[in-house]
Design a protein around this motif. Sequence first.
Motif, PDB file in Angstrom:
ATOM      1  N   ALA A 517     -43.977 -13.263 -25.265  1.00  0.00           N
ATOM      2  CA  ALA A 517     -44.634 -14.560 -25.376  1.00  0.00           C
ATOM      3  C   ALA A 517     -43.848 -15.510 -26.262  1.00  0.00           C
ATOM      4  O   ALA A 517     -43.911 -16.719 -26.087  1.00  0.00           O
ATOM      5  CB  ALA A 517     -46.040 -14.390 -25.940  1.00  0.00           C
ATOM      6  N   ASN A 518     -43.116 -14.985 -27.224  1.00  0.00           N
ATOM      7  CA  ASN A 518     -42.289 -15.768 -28.134  1.00  0.00           C
ATOM      8  C   ASN A 518     -40.914 -15.112 -28.211  1.00  0.00           C
ATOM      9  O   ASN A 518     -40.599 -14.428 -29.190  1.00  0.00           O
ATOM     10  CB  ASN A 518     -42.934 -15.842 -29.526  1.00  0.00           C
ATOM     11  CG  ASN A 518     -44.244 -16.601 -29.499  1.00  0.00           C
ATOM     12  OD1 ASN A 518     -44.262 -17.821 -29.402  1.00  0.00           O
ATOM     13  ND2 ASN A 518     -45.342 -15.887 -29.574  1.00  0.00           N
ATOM     14  N   PRO A 519     -40.089 -15.277 -27.170  1.00  0.00           N
ATOM     15  CA  PRO A 519     -38.845 -14.534 -27.092  1.00  0.00           C
ATOM     16  C   PRO A 519     -37.729 -15.097 -27.955  1.00  0.00           C
ATOM     17  O   PRO A 519     -36.577 -14.698 -27.807  1.00  0.00           O
ATOM     18  CB  PRO A 519     -38.495 -14.628 -25.603  1.00  0.00           C
ATOM     19  CG  PRO A 519     -39.089 -15.912 -25.172  1.00  0.00           C
ATOM     20  CD  PRO A 519     -40.338 -16.077 -25.964  1.00  0.00           C
ATOM     21  N   ARG A 520     -38.066 -16.044 -28.838  1.00  0.00           N
ATOM     22  CA  ARG A 520     -37.056 -16.632 -29.714  1.00  0.00           C
ATOM     23  C   ARG A 520     -37.264 -16.105 -31.133  1.00  0.00           C
ATOM     24  O   ARG A 520     -38.381 -16.165 -31.661  1.00  0.00           O
ATOM     25  CB  ARG A 520     -37.184 -18.157 -29.702  1.00  0.00           C
ATOM     26  CG  ARG A 520     -36.965 -18.747 -28.306  1.00  0.00           C
ATOM     27  CD  ARG A 520     -37.746 -20.024 -28.093  1.00  0.00           C
ATOM     28  NE  ARG A 520     -39.177 -19.778 -28.000  1.00  0.00           N
ATOM     29  CZ  ARG A 520     -40.054 -20.645 -27.496  1.00  0.00           C
ATOM     30  NH1 ARG A 520     -39.621 -21.808 -27.054  1.00  0.00           N
ATOM     31  NH2 ARG A 520     -41.324 -20.348 -27.444  1.00  0.00           N
ATOM     32  N   ALA A 549     -39.964 -26.440 -24.780  1.00  0.00           N
ATOM     33  CA  ALA A 549     -38.662 -25.808 -24.574  1.00  0.00           C
ATOM     34  C   ALA A 549     -37.614 -26.870 -24.299  1.00  0.00           C
ATOM     35  O   ALA A 549     -37.940 -28.021 -23.964  1.00  0.00           O
ATOM     36  CB  ALA A 549     -38.708 -24.820 -23.404  1.00  0.00           C
ATOM     37  N   SER A 550     -36.376 -26.474 -24.428  1.00  0.00           N
ATOM     38  CA  SER A 550     -35.261 -27.285 -23.953  1.00  0.00           C
ATOM     39  C   SER A 550     -35.046 -26.998 -22.473  1.00  0.00           C
ATOM     40  O   SER A 550     -35.208 -25.858 -22.014  1.00  0.00           O
ATOM     41  CB  SER A 550     -33.996 -26.957 -24.735  1.00  0.00           C
ATOM     42  OG  SER A 550     -32.842 -27.466 -24.084  1.00  0.00           O
ATOM     43  N   ALA A 551     -34.674 -28.030 -21.731  1.00  0.00           N
ATOM     44  CA  ALA A 551     -34.418 -27.851 -20.307  1.00  0.00           C
ATOM     45  C   ALA A 551     -33.296 -26.861 -20.057  1.00  0.00           C
ATOM     46  O   ALA A 551     -33.222 -26.254 -18.982  1.00  0.00           O
ATOM     47  CB  ALA A 551     -34.079 -29.197 -19.668  1.00  0.00           C
ATOM     48  N   ASN A 552     -32.428 -26.674 -21.035  1.00  0.00           N
ATOM     49  CA  ASN A 552     -31.277 -25.797 -20.863  1.00  0.00           C
ATOM     50  C   ASN A 552     -31.557 -24.353 -21.245  1.00  0.00           C
ATOM     51  O   ASN A 552     -30.678 -23.499 -21.119  1.00  0.00           O
ATOM     52  CB  ASN A 552     -30.103 -26.316 -21.698  1.00  0.00           C
ATOM     53  CG  ASN A 552     -29.642 -27.694 -21.249  1.00  0.00           C
ATOM     54  OD1 ASN A 552     -29.625 -27.986 -20.050  1.00  0.00           O
ATOM     55  ND2 ASN A 552     -29.280 -28.541 -22.196  1.00  0.00           N
ATOM     56  N   ASP A 553     -32.774 -24.070 -21.696  1.00  0.00           N
ATOM     57  CA  ASP A 553     -33.096 -22.707 -22.091  1.00  0.00           C
ATOM     58  C   ASP A 553     -33.290 -21.809 -20.879  1.00  0.00           C
ATOM     59  O   ASP A 553     -33.533 -22.263 -19.750  1.00  0.00           O
ATOM     60  CB  ASP A 553     -34.365 -22.685 -22.949  1.00  0.00           C
ATOM     61  CG  ASP A 553     -34.093 -23.050 -24.395  1.00  0.00           C
ATOM     62  OD1 ASP A 553     -33.090 -22.570 -24.944  1.00  0.00           O
ATOM     63  OD2 ASP A 553     -34.878 -23.832 -24.956  1.00  0.00           O
ATOM     64  N   SER A 554     -33.234 -20.525 -21.117  1.00  0.00           N
ATOM     65  CA  SER A 554     -33.426 -19.540 -20.062  1.00  0.00           C
ATOM     66  C   SER A 554     -34.863 -19.537 -19.581  1.00  0.00           C
ATOM     67  O   SER A 554     -35.769 -20.085 -20.222  1.00  0.00           O
ATOM     68  CB  SER A 554     -33.068 -18.146 -20.579  1.00  0.00           C
ATOM     69  OG  SER A 554     -33.968 -17.778 -21.616  1.00  0.00           O
ATOM     70  N   GLY A 561     -40.824 -24.383 -17.151  1.00  0.00           N
ATOM     71  CA  GLY A 561     -39.845 -25.006 -16.268  1.00  0.00           C
ATOM     72  C   GLY A 561     -39.559 -26.456 -16.603  1.00  0.00           C
ATOM     73  O   GLY A 561     -39.340 -27.274 -15.704  1.00  0.00           O
ATOM     74  N   LEU A 562     -39.566 -26.810 -17.891  1.00  0.00           N
ATOM     75  CA  LEU A 562     -39.361 -28.199 -18.275  1.00  0.00           C
ATOM     76  C   LEU A 562     -37.956 -28.665 -17.924  1.00  0.00           C
ATOM     77  O   LEU A 562     -37.002 -27.881 -17.891  1.00  0.00           O
ATOM     78  CB  LEU A 562     -39.617 -28.378 -19.775  1.00  0.00           C
ATOM     79  CG  LEU A 562     -41.002 -27.975 -20.280  1.00  0.00           C
ATOM     80  CD1 LEU A 562     -41.125 -28.303 -21.766  1.00  0.00           C
ATOM     81  CD2 LEU A 562     -42.110 -28.649 -19.484  1.00  0.00           C
ATOM     82  N   THR A 563     -37.836 -29.965 -17.667  1.00  0.00           N
ATOM     83  CA  THR A 563     -36.572 -30.580 -17.281  1.00  0.00           C
ATOM     84  C   THR A 563     -36.158 -31.600 -18.329  1.00  0.00           C
ATOM     85  O   THR A 563     -36.875 -31.830 -19.324  1.00  0.00           O
ATOM     86  CB  THR A 563     -36.721 -31.279 -15.920  1.00  0.00           C
ATOM     87  OG1 THR A 563     -37.615 -32.395 -16.070  1.00  0.00           O
ATOM     88  CG2 THR A 563     -37.291 -30.310 -14.875  1.00  0.00           C
ATOM     89  N   GLY A 590     -34.742 -29.858 -35.857  1.00  0.00           N
ATOM     90  CA  GLY A 590     -33.673 -28.877 -35.918  1.00  0.00           C
ATOM     91  C   GLY A 590     -33.545 -27.964 -34.723  1.00  0.00           C
ATOM     92  O   GLY A 590     -33.073 -26.837 -34.857  1.00  0.00           O
ATOM     93  N   ASP A 591     -33.964 -28.400 -33.521  1.00  0.00           N
ATOM     94  CA  ASP A 591     -33.817 -27.560 -32.343  1.00  0.00           C
ATOM     95  C   ASP A 591     -33.035 -28.310 -31.265  1.00  0.00           C
ATOM     96  O   ASP A 591     -32.608 -29.450 -31.459  1.00  0.00           O
ATOM     97  CB  ASP A 591     -35.182 -27.111 -31.816  1.00  0.00           C
ATOM     98  CG  ASP A 591     -36.116 -28.282 -31.546  1.00  0.00           C
ATOM     99  OD1 ASP A 591     -35.680 -29.254 -30.907  1.00  0.00           O
ATOM    100  OD2 ASP A 591     -37.283 -28.221 -31.961  1.00  0.00           O
ATOM    101  N   ALA A 592     -32.857 -27.665 -30.111  1.00  0.00           N
ATOM    102  CA  ALA A 592     -32.043 -28.255 -29.055  1.00  0.00           C
ATOM    103  C   ALA A 592     -32.640 -29.543 -28.514  1.00  0.00           C
ATOM    104  O   ALA A 592     -31.911 -30.458 -28.116  1.00  0.00           O
ATOM    105  CB  ALA A 592     -31.865 -27.240 -27.922  1.00  0.00           C
ATOM    106  N   VAL A 593     -33.965 -29.660 -28.480  1.00  0.00           N
ATOM    107  CA  VAL A 593     -34.590 -30.887 -27.998  1.00  0.00           C
ATOM    108  C   VAL A 593     -34.347 -32.022 -28.982  1.00  0.00           C
ATOM    109  O   VAL A 593     -34.017 -33.151 -28.594  1.00  0.00           O
ATOM    110  CB  VAL A 593     -36.095 -30.681 -27.766  1.00  0.00           C
ATOM    111  CG1 VAL A 593     -36.762 -31.996 -27.380  1.00  0.00           C
ATOM    112  CG2 VAL A 593     -36.331 -29.644 -26.674  1.00  0.00           C
ATOM    113  N   ALA A 594     -34.487 -31.747 -30.278  1.00  0.00           N
ATOM    114  CA  ALA A 594     -34.296 -32.783 -31.292  1.00  0.00           C
ATOM    115  C   ALA A 594     -32.866 -33.317 -31.287  1.00  0.00           C
ATOM    116  O   ALA A 594     -32.618 -34.447 -31.702  1.00  0.00           O
ATOM    117  CB  ALA A 594     -34.650 -32.236 -32.668  1.00  0.00           C
TER     118      ALA A 594
END
Length: 696
Positions: A517-520, A549-554, A561-563, A590-594
Amino acid sequence: MSKATFDNRRHNRTANTEFAQILQKRLKRRTFLSAGAAAAFSNGFFLAGCGGSTSVDSSARVTVVESDNAARPVEPAVVDITHSELGFDSIPGSLADGVSLPPGYSGRVLAPWGDPLFSDSRPWQDDGSNTARDQALSVGMQHDGMKFFPVDGNSADGLLCVNHEYVDPWRLHADRISIDSATGHRDDIDQARKEINCVGVSVFRVSRERGGWKVIPDDSLNRRYTAATEFRLAGPLALSEYAVTRYSPQGSHVRGTLGNCGNGSTPWGTYLTCEEHWPAFFVSKEPTADQIRMGFPNQESKHNWEDFSEHADQLDGEFARFSLAAHADSAQLDYRNEANGFGYVVEIDPYSASGVAVKRTALGRFRHEGCAYGLPEEGKPLVFYSGHDGVFEYVYKFVSHAVWDPSDAQVESVDRLTVGDKYMDHGTLYVARFDEDGTGIWLPLTLESETTRGTILGEHFSTDADLIVNTLTAADLVGATPMDRPEWTAVDPVTGSVYLTLTGNHRRGEDTPIDSANPRANNEYGHIIRWEEVAGGHSFKWDIFVYGASANDSVEVNRSGLTLENQFSGPDGLVFDERGILWIQTDSSGDAVAEQTNDQILAVIPSANRDAQGNQDPVADVNNSELRRFMVGPGGCEITGVTFTPDSRTMFVNVQHPSNWPYSENASEITPEGLQLRARSATVVIERDNGEQIGL
């Protein structure tokens, strides 16, 4: 809670089963659908309507209004929001120091920090030279939760109630914090008073004229609530031994409200401001176990206001109260109990400047992040939901003893706070346990409640007041489920489903194992959970609505499935408008979206997204285009406080702690490169250029 003030320490050290473990077990029981893993979460729990019926209330009300820019009378109209679609395309992300909006929308800056509410206050000075008195008569700092209250139902005339969460001293003062070199203590008492006057709540009249929205200075309803304002205590704490201080020997009142972050309202037309980031304003150098659990600092407070405890100009212990040490023979002679008067939902009547606002202690003492009421039903109790913003903290609800009487919503000639006494001072406080089969239990926090130790809470707490002051310890004992930073709650006006933002948990993987559920290892994105009450009110059915999530995440991370058009992280503020549109506000860090976009607002219509059986679907790859980015704020900011006029033609939203904005009254005008401003939190007024409703 603003990322600028978040305390990442883990104050909950219990061994209660954490939500991640529950969700991991639950996911193992289910089948994922290729890349759109989250689509598998729809399991028939979310039937439209609170009673589980598949029938839909399609009479969500909107309004038809005239198209001029002056007064706008509200005319009732009906649309079927459950078959509607958002009327704008998702906008791109932005890293600019300006506000981005869809084509056909405009945003104007209104009531930035320091703007006077009264003509006898000096205008805001760019050099930081405004005095403590100026600040007491002006809009506070760090705008957060907010609500528009119409005057006589008019969508062009009303009152804005705005929370002010915290202080940035380096922006507030002309010079740095003044320190006595000999003692190491602060020595400028006016600086401290100015800070105290920055926080709390602003209430002020706004009107829409042909030139746009304006603050009405000197209106009789304009006022400030600060860290020095007197409040009445109500509920179990009032008049108890735990509320006694030198200032209030009977335990009836307390000075100040602090950490005003999320907000709410009531069916009878009052404003709820929630005390969230408040423990850091105090210091307890010999903390009790319960104070450690609450998270009080034990060396010095955030702003060291206690440094003025012996100052010759101190008035009635105005600074001594921030130190919780016992200095005298009894609590009536010192301030050991001062902090017991904080950590509550506070009720304000926006339509009356004469009454004393009330702290509703029956709703529990913790770091409240918002307070939303369930759909009122005649003859049934009212329900209020709150999250405690902290890593591995809990979700609460309060159920009134009094049953709802719709005539209490028509209280123009009655003291609204008296109505609040009826519904918010007597009831049962519950905390949530989430189970792996998609159900949950509301665990009562009463002296008769059983604990996981085989005892009852009455063996741990002597009175109801004792239990309320130590709400967190009581919740630990009954076995509540620790969550990943529970923040704002919101209730769908069409279906009655309750939504809660879980902003994230950077301790995931450090304190708990990584799971499906929280694979990070660093749970940096957060998600939104929703539930529906089961008849009887003691249990509920839950599911995940959307994962940030970031669109580029697995696929394992980006379960919804966010884009690039709707990727987000740090869901924080959460508001349904009266039409059933859910507005998600973010506070990422501090994450990929930011790295790709500033904080933002996204919109979606959950009740319009259902399968053939009427079950509400979550956001997944097959439908996520219906989750759309509506606004992007300037650099460094948090987006929060969304509220609407009754006709849905004006949105107010707060921009908190921007790094270099606003440059002009046009919220979208980008600050020129190389120009560094004394940045100001502010409200942005958003309207469509054609005068039609926002969003549709």
